[in-house]
Design a protein around this motif. Structure first.
Motif, PDB file in Angstrom:
ATOM      1  N   THR A 617       8.909  -9.413 -15.314  1.00 17.49           N
ATOM      2  CA  THR A 617       7.895  -8.698 -14.902  1.00 17.49           C
ATOM      3  C   THR A 617       8.014  -8.764 -13.359  1.00 17.49           C
ATOM      4  O   THR A 617       8.135  -9.893 -12.510  1.00 17.49           O
ATOM      5  N   PHE A 618       7.758  -7.666 -12.716  1.00 13.91           N
ATOM      6  CA  PHE A 618       7.957  -7.642 -11.238  1.00 13.91           C
ATOM      7  C   PHE A 618       6.661  -6.702 -10.706  1.00 13.91           C
ATOM      8  O   PHE A 618       6.456  -5.528 -11.201  1.00 13.91           O
ATOM      9  N   ARG A 619       5.758  -7.113 -10.033  1.00 14.73           N
ATOM     10  CA  ARG A 619       4.513  -6.400  -9.716  1.00 14.73           C
ATOM     11  C   ARG A 619       4.239  -6.479  -8.072  1.00 14.73           C
ATOM     12  O   ARG A 619       4.397  -7.874  -7.515  1.00 14.73           O
ATOM     13  N   ILE A 620       4.038  -5.596  -7.534  1.00 14.97           N
ATOM     14  CA  ILE A 620       3.592  -5.544  -6.113  1.00 14.97           C
ATOM     15  C   ILE A 620       2.255  -5.097  -6.053  1.00 14.97           C
ATOM     16  O   ILE A 620       1.900  -3.893  -6.595  1.00 14.97           O
ATOM     17  N   ASP A 621       1.350  -5.653  -5.316  1.00 11.62           N
ATOM     18  CA  ASP A 621       0.058  -4.924  -4.988  1.00 11.62           C
ATOM     19  C   ASP A 621      -0.346  -4.917  -3.557  1.00 11.62           C
ATOM     20  O   ASP A 621      -0.129  -5.972  -2.657  1.00 11.62           O
ATOM     21  N   PHE A 622      -0.742  -3.540  -3.054  1.00 10.42           N
ATOM     22  CA  PHE A 622      -1.014  -3.447  -1.736  1.00 10.42           C
ATOM     23  C   PHE A 622      -2.765  -3.335  -1.777  1.00 10.42           C
ATOM     24  O   PHE A 622      -3.009  -2.059  -2.160  1.00 10.42           O
ATOM     25  N   LYS A 623      -3.400  -4.295  -1.557  1.00 11.48           N
ATOM     26  CA  LYS A 623      -4.868  -3.967  -1.698  1.00 11.48           C
ATOM     27  C   LYS A 623      -5.652  -3.316  -0.578  1.00 11.48           C
ATOM     28  O   LYS A 623      -6.700  -3.217  -0.733  1.00 11.48           O
ATOM     29  N   GLU A 624      -5.154  -3.075   0.713  1.00  5.94           N
ATOM     30  CA  GLU A 624      -5.638  -2.233   1.396  1.00  5.94           C
ATOM     31  C   GLU A 624      -4.904  -0.997   1.884  1.00  5.94           C
ATOM     32  O   GLU A 624      -3.704  -1.040   1.798  1.00  5.94           O
ATOM     33  N   ALA A 625      -5.550   0.067   2.262  1.00  8.15           N
ATOM     34  CA  ALA A 625      -5.103   1.149   2.582  1.00  8.15           C
ATOM     35  C   ALA A 625      -4.518   1.275   4.120  1.00  8.15           C
ATOM     36  O   ALA A 625      -3.491   1.722   4.452  1.00  8.15           O
ATOM     37  N   VAL A 626      -5.359   0.339   4.998  1.00  7.21           N
ATOM     38  CA  VAL A 626      -4.853   0.107   6.374  1.00  7.21           C
ATOM     39  C   VAL A 626      -4.980  -1.307   6.637  1.00  7.21           C
ATOM     40  O   VAL A 626      -6.083  -2.034   6.340  1.00  7.21           O
ATOM     41  N   TYR A 627      -3.836  -1.641   7.408  1.00  6.05           N
ATOM     42  CA  TYR A 627      -3.948  -3.218   7.557  1.00  6.05           C
ATOM     43  C   TYR A 627      -3.938  -3.500   9.094  1.00  6.05           C
ATOM     44  O   TYR A 627      -3.338  -2.596   9.638  1.00  6.05           O
ATOM     45  N   ALA A 628      -4.893  -4.354   9.463  1.00  3.00           N
ATOM     46  CA  ALA A 628      -4.856  -4.574  11.078  1.00  3.00           C
ATOM     47  C   ALA A 628      -3.374  -5.065  11.483  1.00  3.00           C
ATOM     48  O   ALA A 628      -2.631  -5.761  10.785  1.00  3.00           O
ATOM     49  N   PRO A 629      -3.062  -4.943  12.902  1.00  8.67           N
ATOM     50  CA  PRO A 629      -1.809  -5.373  13.453  1.00  8.67           C
ATOM     51  C   PRO A 629      -1.612  -6.831  13.230  1.00  8.67           C
ATOM     52  O   PRO A 629      -0.275  -7.146  12.828  1.00  8.67           O
ATOM     53  N   GLU A 630      -2.884  -7.685  13.011  1.00  8.46           N
ATOM     54  CA  GLU A 630      -2.346  -9.089  12.888  1.00  8.46           C
ATOM     55  C   GLU A 630      -1.676  -9.288  11.605  1.00  8.46           C
ATOM     56  O   GLU A 630      -0.911 -10.449  11.377  1.00  8.46           O
ATOM     57  N   TYR A 631      -1.790  -8.335  10.592  1.00  2.19           N
ATOM     58  CA  TYR A 631      -1.007  -8.401   9.194  1.00  2.19           C
ATOM     59  C   TYR A 631       0.380  -8.263   9.532  1.00  2.19           C
ATOM     60  O   TYR A 631       0.985  -8.682   8.413  1.00  2.19           O
ATOM     61  N   TYR A 632       0.900  -7.706  10.445  1.00  4.83           N
ATOM     62  CA  TYR A 632       2.322  -7.177  10.773  1.00  4.83           C
ATOM     63  C   TYR A 632       3.339  -8.161  10.226  1.00  4.83           C
ATOM     64  O   TYR A 632       4.200  -8.115   9.277  1.00  4.83           O
ATOM     65  N   PRO A 633       3.358  -9.725  10.942  1.00  6.75           N
ATOM     66  CA  PRO A 633       4.399 -10.395  10.677  1.00  6.75           C
ATOM     67  C   PRO A 633       4.456 -10.921   8.992  1.00  6.75           C
ATOM     68  O   PRO A 633       5.296 -11.075   8.667  1.00  6.75           O
ATOM     69  N   TYR A 634       3.207 -10.928   8.487  1.00 10.52           N
ATOM     70  CA  TYR A 634       3.074 -11.355   7.254  1.00 10.52           C
ATOM     71  C   TYR A 634       3.432 -10.221   6.242  1.00 10.52           C
ATOM     72  O   TYR A 634       4.338 -10.498   5.288  1.00 10.52           O
ATOM     73  N   LEU A 635       3.222  -8.898   6.689  1.00  9.63           N
ATOM     74  CA  LEU A 635       3.661  -7.801   5.920  1.00  9.63           C
ATOM     75  C   LEU A 635       5.344  -7.905   5.996  1.00  9.63           C
ATOM     76  O   LEU A 635       5.990  -7.291   5.123  1.00  9.63           O
TER      77      LEU A 635
END
Length: 656
Positions: A617-635
């Motif tokens: 089983t392999f699952r990916i969830d993106f729970k936001e439509a728009v992420y703030a720039p602060e999320y970039y290194p984590y994304l």
């Protein structure tokens, strides 16, 4: 020394000043030895050029009452790829007669270090070119001479803008496609002109001063005006580099903009340009392309078949009316809503622009008795509309808002592959303006439904050691739309592309399951055959016969603008591999569970065996439509793990 004299020096006498410092001199336009000798930019090693210093000043000329702007820049060329920074293009508004925008006093110099000496190469007048660009603009172009890696270029010019263009005071970009160390803009605005001033891009000003200068502008025997004098500056601004998952750069480039609010003439007449939304609503109600078209009555028998005319109002019948308009009128690819909108011509020609088609849909549903309203939208490439005051030109699209039994739906009939309650991806720009000519317009949040991708692979190992079986996929939302449009517009090309994307897998017996050009779900099934990599009695197998992301789309060192997917989505892959009686598992992928901060995303990967069958089983969830720039290194790290899991997972099977 007064400012005019300083400006004269800036424009006509670029000089070389020697300082003992060893880094770029970003405090003035003057070129230093440090500017020439420094050939690296450690803060951004990918930069091919750096704006060391730029300065602009705009004011109203006290004699001609035209808007004057001086601009000067000092740029370091680090690599050959940065040579394009030495070509300057100025688009100048033109108008019949002598009342046009023009540029004067163009001065430029290239500085190079040759055999230990500084060599200056000046821009020649014959290297400045002007052409008739189009019906609205002239184009002036010049390129600094004698470019080399390590050159420093400095140039300046003066823009003269006629008074009729002062509805849009000269704005200033602090951010560019290359890094900027210091950018400053000075303005002097007479009190006759009152502007809405907007800082775009979310970056902080290093300098922000405001003062009032008395009697700065005078018309003899008529009157005087005070001026609002401002200085804005930013430091250490990173380069703006476009990347996937963004709307237009105009939403994010750091800059200051001006929109004329009020003009007060010396004769006492006051003209308001920026109005309240209630005033704009009144204007739109009588606008020939919006209000007049929305109020046109139509004969349902000219539009709909009899069974739809006589149907009871419901979501199901609204869907049938929507699909009828969608399939019988062709969009001409024009995003026009404030010109050339004609419901009458659309009915006659069966083809028209966005405004005509969606207003016809609105009017048809309205005539049938449904509760509908027009929603004005600015598309993703057009930028976010301003919310603090009305600028109607911010909008370039119109869709229909439908209310039935307490539920709301957004409809767009321009695309034959959209499903009911689905608007084009280009319209997913966070919010729009919902028009109501009776109660007043209001802002409306555009929140698309979540989109999903699901793959289910059921495979087994045959007598030849090959992996064979079937894969079933199911897509919803915009994932479904993309595949639906691709398949039903050209099925053979779609299947060929499916083969090309699975180079080491044989695909056969492809078919769709209960899918049509407009069904909200797209399902397909096909047979696969795959030969694993054998090493003696062992087989090495990558279990991902389908990959959601082949590479990480996030590659920047840092990103200063949001990551805009447009909608929330999930990816789900399951594999069941029957090993039969021939093989056993020696090694399988390690489990992986990780998430984004604030649980804004999740990655789950696990495998198990039972009764000689491998389940993965392999699952990916993106729970936001728009992420703030602060999320970039984590994304970026999150996506690295996704790609690594899909590309580097191996299962080792051994013959019994």
């Amino acid at each position: 020394m007064n400012f005019k004299r300083i400006t004269h020096c800036l424009l006509l006498l670029p000089t070389l000043v020697v300082f003992s410092q060893t880094s770029f001199h970003s405090e003035s336009h003057q070129v230093t030895l440090a500017d020439i000798k420094t050939n690296t930019f450690e803060r951004d090693t990918t930069a091919n050029a750096v704006i060391i210093y730029e300065h602009g000043k705009s004011w109203v000329h006290p004699g001609t009452y035209k808007l004057m702007t001086n601009e000067i820049r000092k740029i370091k060329i680090l690599k050959k790829e940065g040579f394009g920074q030495a070509t300057v293009k100025l688009f100048l508004h033109k108008k019949s007669g002598n009342d046009y925008q023009k540029v004067e006093n163009i001065v430029g110099t290239t500085y190079n270090m040759v055999d230990g000496n500084v060599v200056k190469s000046k821009l020649n007048k014959e290297d400045i070119f002007e052409e008739d660009y189009n019906e609205n603009y002239n184009l002036v172009t010049f390129t600094l001479p004698n470019l080399k890696e390590g050159s420093v270029i400095s140039y300046s010019y003066t823009l003269t803008t006629p008074q009729y263009l002062m509805w849009n005071y000269k704005g200033w970009d602090f951010q560019h496609k290359i890094p900027t160390l210091y950018s400053e803009y000075e303005t002097s605005i007479p009190g006759n002109w009152e502007y809405n001033i907007k800082l775009v891009g979310g970056k902080k000003l290093a300098v922000n001063t405001v003062d009032v200068k008395n009697d700065c502008l005078e018309i003899p025997a008529v009157g005087k005006a005070n001026c609002l004098e401002s200085v804005y500056a930013m430091k250490d601004i990173p380069a703006f580099i476009e990347e996937d998952y963004m709307t237009t750069e105009d939403n994010y480039l750091a800059r200051v903009e001006y929109e004329l609010k009020t003009f007060r003439g010396f004769d006492g007449i006051v003209t308001n340009y920026t109005k309240e939304w209630r005033d704009v609503d009144k204007e739109l109600k009588t606008d020939p392309n919006i209000g007049k078209q929305l109020s046109k009555s139509i004969k349902l028998e000219d539009i709909l078949p009899l069974n739809l005319i006589n149907s009871i109002n419901s979501k199901e019948n609204a869907t049938l009316i929507y699909e009828h308009i969608q399939q019988n009128y062709i969009w001409n690819e024009k995003l026009e809503i404030f010109k050339n909108v004609s419901v009458k011509d659309l009915i006659k020609d069966k083809s028209g622009n966005v405004g005509s088609i969606n207003i016809l849909l609105h009017n048809t549903l309205n005539e049938k008795g449904y509760n509908v309203k027009p929603l004005l939208i600015s598309t993703r490439q057009n930028g976010h509309p301003t919310t603090i005051y009305p600028i109607i030109s911010d909008f370039n699209y119109l869709v229909v808002h439908l209310s039935i039994d307490g539920e709301t739906y957004l409809l767009d009939a321009t695309d034959k592959y959209l499903s009911f309650d689905e608007i084009p991806f280009r319209c997913l720009n966070q919010y729009g303006r919902l028009l109501d000519f009776n109660s007043g317009s209001d802002w409306y949040d555009i929140v698309p439904k979540k989109s999903d991708v699901l793959y289910e692979a059921k495979l087994h190992i045959d007598n030849n050691g090959d992996i064979v079986g079937d894969i079933v996929s199911k897509r919803t939302g915009y994932h479904a739309y993309n595949h639906r449009k691709s398949y039903f517009s050209n099925a053979s090309a779609y299947i060929e592309n499916l083969h090309n994307n699975a180079a080491f897998i044989d695909i056969s017996n492809h078919n769709t399951i209960e899918s049509s050009p407009t069904t909200p779900v797209f399902q397909e099934q096909y047979h696969v055959e795959y030969q694993g990599e054998e090493t003696g009695d062992n087989i090495y197998l990558n279990p991902f016969f389908v990959k959601f992301f082949s590479e990480n789309p996030f590659k920047l060192q840092e990103r200063s603008y949001p990551i805009d997917f447009g909608y929330q989505d999930s990816y789900y892959y399951t594999l069941k591999l029957d090993l039969g009686g021939q093989y056993e598992i020696l090694e399988k992928p390690k489990p992986l569970v990780t998430s984004l901060p604030n649980k804004a995303g999740m990655l789950f990967y696990s495998s198990s065996t039972f009764d000689n069958e491998l389940s993965l089983t392999f699952r990916i969830d993106f729970k936001e439509a728009v992420y703030a720039p602060e999320y970039y290194p984590y994304l970026k790290k999150f996506m690295n793990k996704i790609v690594d899991a899909q590309n580097n997972s191996l299962i080792l099977l051994k013959k019994k």
